[in-house]
Design an enzyme around this catalytic site. Structure first.
Site, PDB file in Angstrom:
ATOM      1  CG  HIS A  17      -1.957  -1.010   1.278  1.00 30.85           C
ATOM      2  ND1 HIS A  17      -2.213  -1.758   2.404  1.00 30.85           N
ATOM      3  CD2 HIS A  17      -2.844  -1.426   0.346  1.00 30.85           C
ATOM      4  CE1 HIS A  17      -3.203  -2.592   2.160  1.00 30.85           C
ATOM      5  NE2 HIS A  17      -3.608  -2.411   0.910  1.00 30.85           N
ATOM      6  CE  LYS A  41     -12.141  -6.354   2.439  1.00 32.46           C
ATOM      7  NZ  LYS A  41     -10.795  -5.798   2.273  1.00 32.46           N
ATOM      8  NE  ARG A  92      -3.072  -7.852  -4.183  1.00 33.36           N
ATOM      9  CZ  ARG A  92      -3.827  -8.352  -3.241  1.00 33.36           C
ATOM     10  NH1 ARG A  92      -3.309  -8.724  -2.116  1.00 33.36           N
ATOM     11  NH2 ARG A  92      -5.122  -8.499  -3.420  1.00 33.36           N
TER      12      ARG A  92
END
Length: 166
Positions: A17, A41, A92
């Site tokens: 990050h 979440k 990613r």
């Protein structure tokens, strides 16, 4: 230069990050690490929003062009209120793109600026907050994956939950 918003739950903030934030600041002049409440979440955050804000501020204290703030509601509204010219997201893998693309399109429909995707540096492409939490919960050393203050906060949180801590 302009302002970009880098949203996420940052539960916990990782070295990946920080790399994305630094690279975004170099591109845009100012990047806001925007700690967001992720409704998918809800109730599953290890660290409170206040802790995540504090840890991000501590980790970025010496990084020029990087701010930290809380997103209290819709990201599109936050971006408009800050005059952001872009949203930044790190990728990613193709799996990340599959998850991020619908959000980018919806944010654009809601009036947010364009989303710019930055690919993860190879040294950080394997690091995710979820994997960091899993390693920490199993007593593993995460000091090479997160800033020092975050490693300390994770160890404390794991102790509270009764997990082994190195």
């Amino acid at each position: 230069m302009s302002l970009a918003v880098y949203p996420g739950s940052f539960d916990p903030l990782t070295l990946g990050h920080l790399d994305i934030a630094a690279r975004a600041a170099a591109l845009f002049g100012t990047v806001v690490i925007a700690v967001a409440h992720n409704t998918s979440k809800a109730g599953r955050h290890l660290l409170s929003a206040e802790d995540r804000l504090d840890l991000a501020r501590r980790a970025t204290a010496d990084m020029g062009g990087v701010e930290v703030d809380l997103v209290p509601g819709l990201l599109a509204d936050y971006c408009r209120s800050r005059g952001a010219s872009a949203i930044v997201k790190g990728l990613r893998s193709g799996t990340d793109l599959d998850a991020e693309l619908p959000m980018a399109l919806l944010n654009r429909d809601l009036g947010a600026p364009e989303t710019v995707f930055l690919t993860a540096a190879p040294a950080h492409a394997h690091i995710s907050s979820s994997l960091v939490k899993e390693v920490a919960a199993l007593g593993g050393d995460v000091s090479g994956l997160v800033p020092g203050a975050v490693a300390h906060a994770l160890a404390h949180a794991m102790r509270r939950q009764g997990h082994p801590v190195p």
